[in-house]
Design a protein around this motif. Structure first.
Motif, PDB file in Angstrom:
ATOM      1  N   GLN A   4      28.428  37.664  45.417  1.00 32.49           N
ATOM      2  CA  GLN A   4      28.768  37.527  46.823  1.00 32.49           C
ATOM      3  C   GLN A   4      29.391  36.170  47.130  1.00 32.49           C
ATOM      4  OE1 GLN A   4      25.088  38.613  48.859  1.00 32.49           O
ATOM      5  NE2 GLN A   4      25.695  40.751  48.851  1.00 32.49           N
ATOM      6  N   LEU A   5      30.597  36.005  46.641  1.00 33.10           N
ATOM      7  CA  LEU A   5      31.347  34.799  46.942  1.00 33.10           C
ATOM      8  C   LEU A   5      31.712  34.763  48.419  1.00 33.10           C
ATOM      9  CD1 LEU A   5      33.877  34.748  43.957  1.00 33.10           C
ATOM     10  CD2 LEU A   5      31.904  33.237  44.256  1.00 33.10           C
ATOM     11  N   ASP A   6      31.717  33.569  48.985  1.00 33.10           N
ATOM     12  CA  ASP A   6      32.224  33.412  50.340  1.00 33.10           C
ATOM     13  C   ASP A   6      33.747  33.496  50.349  1.00 33.10           C
ATOM     14  OD1 ASP A   6      29.753  32.790  51.953  1.00 33.10           O
ATOM     15  OD2 ASP A   6      29.606  31.232  50.424  1.00 33.10           O
ATOM     16  N   VAL A   7      34.375  32.868  49.351  1.00 33.98           N
ATOM     17  CA  VAL A   7      35.831  32.819  49.279  1.00 33.98           C
ATOM     18  C   VAL A   7      36.264  33.106  47.842  1.00 33.98           C
ATOM     19  CG1 VAL A   7      37.903  31.403  49.615  1.00 33.98           C
ATOM     20  CG2 VAL A   7      35.934  31.113  51.133  1.00 33.98           C
ATOM     21  N   LEU A   8      37.236  34.006  47.695  1.00 30.30           N
ATOM     22  CA  LEU A   8      37.837  34.277  46.391  1.00 30.30           C
ATOM     23  C   LEU A   8      39.337  34.053  46.493  1.00 30.30           C
ATOM     24  CD1 LEU A   8      37.750  35.315  43.456  1.00 30.30           C
ATOM     25  CD2 LEU A   8      38.054  37.634  44.380  1.00 30.30           C
ATOM     26  N   VAL A   9      39.869  33.160  45.657  1.00 36.03           N
ATOM     27  CA  VAL A   9      41.306  32.911  45.592  1.00 36.03           C
ATOM     28  C   VAL A   9      41.891  33.759  44.478  1.00 36.03           C
ATOM     29  CG1 VAL A   9      43.105  31.168  45.308  1.00 36.03           C
ATOM     30  CG2 VAL A   9      40.906  30.532  46.342  1.00 36.03           C
ATOM     31  N   VAL A  10      42.922  34.519  44.792  1.00 30.58           N
ATOM     32  CA  VAL A  10      43.643  35.289  43.777  1.00 30.58           C
ATOM     33  C   VAL A  10      44.944  34.550  43.487  1.00 30.58           C
ATOM     34  CG1 VAL A  10      44.653  37.488  43.118  1.00 30.58           C
ATOM     35  CG2 VAL A  10      42.656  37.437  44.634  1.00 30.58           C
ATOM     36  N   ILE A 102      39.318  36.663  51.136  1.00 26.76           N
ATOM     37  CA  ILE A 102      40.249  36.604  50.014  1.00 26.76           C
ATOM     38  C   ILE A 102      41.437  35.749  50.429  1.00 26.76           C
ATOM     39  CG2 ILE A 102      41.895  37.904  48.609  1.00 26.76           C
ATOM     40  CD1 ILE A 102      39.967  40.255  48.718  1.00 26.76           C
ATOM     41  N   LEU A 103      41.829  34.818  49.567  1.00 22.98           N
ATOM     42  CA  LEU A 103      43.043  34.027  49.755  1.00 22.98           C
ATOM     43  C   LEU A 103      44.048  34.513  48.717  1.00 22.98           C
ATOM     44  CD1 LEU A 103      41.545  30.450  50.282  1.00 22.98           C
ATOM     45  CD2 LEU A 103      41.978  32.247  51.977  1.00 22.98           C
ATOM     46  N   ALA A 104      45.202  34.989  49.178  1.00 26.49           N
ATOM     47  CA  ALA A 104      46.178  35.643  48.305  1.00 26.49           C
ATOM     48  C   ALA A 104      47.562  35.053  48.510  1.00 26.49           C
ATOM     49  CB  ALA A 104      46.207  37.137  48.609  1.00 26.49           C
ATOM     50  N   ALA A 117      51.936  39.821  42.925  1.00 27.88           N
ATOM     51  CA  ALA A 117      50.523  39.486  43.114  1.00 27.88           C
ATOM     52  C   ALA A 117      50.065  39.798  44.530  1.00 27.88           C
ATOM     53  CB  ALA A 117      50.288  38.014  42.791  1.00 27.88           C
ATOM     54  N   SER A 118      50.916  39.497  45.496  1.00 27.89           N
ATOM     55  CA  SER A 118      50.568  39.767  46.891  1.00 27.89           C
ATOM     56  C   SER A 118      50.384  41.259  47.124  1.00 27.89           C
ATOM     57  CB  SER A 118      51.660  39.212  47.810  1.00 27.89           C
ATOM     58  OG  SER A 118      51.264  39.292  49.164  1.00 27.89           O
ATOM     59  N   GLN A 144      38.122  39.923  55.205  1.00 32.15           N
ATOM     60  CA  GLN A 144      39.179  39.031  55.655  1.00 32.15           C
ATOM     61  C   GLN A 144      40.109  38.689  54.493  1.00 32.15           C
ATOM     62  OE1 GLN A 144      36.320  36.072  57.409  1.00 32.15           O
ATOM     63  NE2 GLN A 144      37.829  36.041  59.061  1.00 32.15           N
ATOM     64  N   ILE A 145      41.409  38.637  54.792  1.00 32.51           N
ATOM     65  CA  ILE A 145      42.389  38.217  53.792  1.00 32.51           C
ATOM     66  C   ILE A 145      43.429  37.340  54.470  1.00 32.51           C
ATOM     67  CG2 ILE A 145      43.673  40.376  54.108  1.00 32.51           C
ATOM     68  CD1 ILE A 145      44.517  40.110  51.131  1.00 32.51           C
ATOM     69  N   TYR A 146      43.682  36.172  53.867  1.00 35.51           N
ATOM     70  CA  TYR A 146      44.686  35.238  54.360  1.00 35.51           C
ATOM     71  C   TYR A 146      45.638  34.908  53.210  1.00 35.51           C
ATOM     72  CZ  TYR A 146      41.173  34.716  58.016  1.00 35.51           C
ATOM     73  OH  TYR A 146      40.257  34.970  59.009  1.00 35.51           O
ATOM     74  N   TYR A 147      46.896  34.656  53.558  1.00 38.07           N
ATOM     75  CA  TYR A 147      47.934  34.467  52.557  1.00 38.07           C
ATOM     76  C   TYR A 147      48.411  33.017  52.542  1.00 38.07           C
ATOM     77  CZ  TYR A 147      47.949  39.541  52.922  1.00 38.07           C
ATOM     78  OH  TYR A 147      47.568  40.859  52.939  1.00 38.07           O
ATOM     79  N   PHE A 148      48.537  32.451  51.342  1.00 33.45           N
ATOM     80  CA  PHE A 148      48.942  31.049  51.197  1.00 33.45           C
ATOM     81  C   PHE A 148      50.369  30.942  50.686  1.00 33.45           C
ATOM     82  CE2 PHE A 148      46.458  32.174  47.335  1.00 33.45           C
ATOM     83  CZ  PHE A 148      47.407  31.957  46.344  1.00 33.45           C
ATOM     84  N   TRP A 149      50.983  29.793  50.966  1.00 36.30           N
ATOM     85  CA  TRP A 149      52.352  29.546  50.539  1.00 36.30           C
ATOM     86  C   TRP A 149      52.366  29.062  49.091  1.00 36.30           C
ATOM     87  CZ3 TRP A 149      52.429  31.902  54.550  1.00 36.30           C
ATOM     88  CH2 TRP A 149      52.720  31.487  55.838  1.00 36.30           C
ATOM     89  N   SER A 150      53.414  29.386  48.383  1.00 39.76           N
ATOM     90  CA  SER A 150      53.637  28.875  47.033  1.00 39.76           C
ATOM     91  C   SER A 150      54.593  27.700  47.058  1.00 39.76           C
ATOM     92  CB  SER A 150      54.214  29.984  46.148  1.00 39.76           C
ATOM     93  OG  SER A 150      54.778  29.455  44.965  1.00 39.76           O
ATOM     94  N   ILE A 151      54.571  26.900  46.016  1.00 39.82           N
ATOM     95  CA  ILE A 151      55.507  25.787  45.882  1.00 39.82           C
ATOM     96  C   ILE A 151      56.942  26.292  45.736  1.00 39.82           C
ATOM     97  CG2 ILE A 151      55.389  25.599  43.354  1.00 39.82           C
ATOM     98  CD1 ILE A 151      55.361  22.540  43.733  1.00 39.82           C
ATOM     99  N   HIS A 152      57.108  27.565  45.352  1.00 40.04           N
ATOM    100  CA  HIS A 152      58.441  28.131  45.165  1.00 40.04           C
ATOM    101  C   HIS A 152      59.102  28.515  46.486  1.00 40.04           C
ATOM    102  CE1 HIS A 152      57.718  28.431  40.842  1.00 40.04           C
ATOM    103  NE2 HIS A 152      56.551  28.965  41.127  1.00 40.04           N
TER     104      HIS A 152
END
Length: 235
Positions: A4-10, A102-104, A117-118, A144-152
């Motif tokens: 039961q993770l609070d946050v999982l980064v993919v 989830i952070l994706a 991946a997204s 909950q799922i939130y999306y992060f920016w890539s360096i690309h």
């Protein structure tokens, strides 16, 4: 029952989590939350890396971030696809770890692996809740799922929110520097280096919210709020 993770980064590759959300990971850990990272590929081949080198770099960064859990699914780098096999593997991770958030990767990107991946995260999230399957683990819907920016990503859309990482910027950069084969070796040492670029982007996003450093996120779904901070705390 999962951990039961609070946050999982993919993350599509090793170092993507550190570059994009390293400060957020550290902030969550400082708040006493359980945080994990699952990489989809080992990121190889690269000019100065190898699977063994990348594994050592990842282990060093994991210590810096003090992660509670980390795993690599060993899907094919450079040809990542949201295949049924990959969807099943990631859905079983969601069932096992039962993350609340989830952070994706964001769904638009120059790198095809990040786009794939997204899509894979979205599909696996849905599969994770299905009943009457032969997947391991109990059915689970990550809420909950939130999306992060890539360096690309060169042109950034307007984020849904920016996470304040000001107290954690130096430790984030320490975690990023663990990936010497990707961030330092063979790269120019003249300013601005790739490390400067990563920190400067965090400075820009911090500036947008009147903080020193920040990391941006997008959401396709509504974000619930229970209360507002006092106005003085937002200055």
């Amino acid at each position: 029952m999962g951990s039961q993770l609070d946050v999982l980064v993919v993350a599509p590759h090793p170092d993507d989590a550190e570059i994009s959300v390293g400060g957020t990971i550290l902030a969550c850990k400082a708040a006493g939350q359980r945080v994990g990272v699952v990489e989809l590929t080992n990121g190889e081949p690269t000019p100065y890396g190898s699977p063994e080198i990348r594994a050592k770099e990842t282990a060093a960064s994991t210590e810096v971030l003090q992660l509670d859990w980390r795993e690599n699914l060993q899907l094919p780098n450079r040809s990542l696809e949201s295949s049924l096999t990959a969807r099943r593997q990631l859905a079983e991770v969601f069932r096992e770890q039962q993350p609340k958030v989830i952070l994706a990767p964001y769904w638009e990107d120059v790198h095809p692996d990040h786009v794939a991946a997204s899509h894979l995260v979205d599909a696996a999230r849905f599969w994770s809740k299905l009943s009457k399957t032969d997947m391991s683990g109990e059915r689970y819907w990550p809420p909950q799922i939130y999306y992060f920016w890539s360096i690309h990503l060169r042109i950034h859309p307007k984020p849904s929110f920016v996470f304040d990482i000001s107290p954690h910027i130096e430790q984030k950069m320490q975690a990023v520097r663990c990936y010497e084969s990707q961030m330092i070796q063979g790269r120019s040492e003249e300013h601005p280096t790739v490390l400067d670029d990563i920190k400067d982007r965090a400075r820009y996003w911090g500036w947008t919210i009147h903080r020193a450093y920040g990391e941006p996120f997008a959401s396709r779904e509504e974000i619930g709020i229970q209360c507002f901070l006092p106005l003085s705390a937002a200055k």
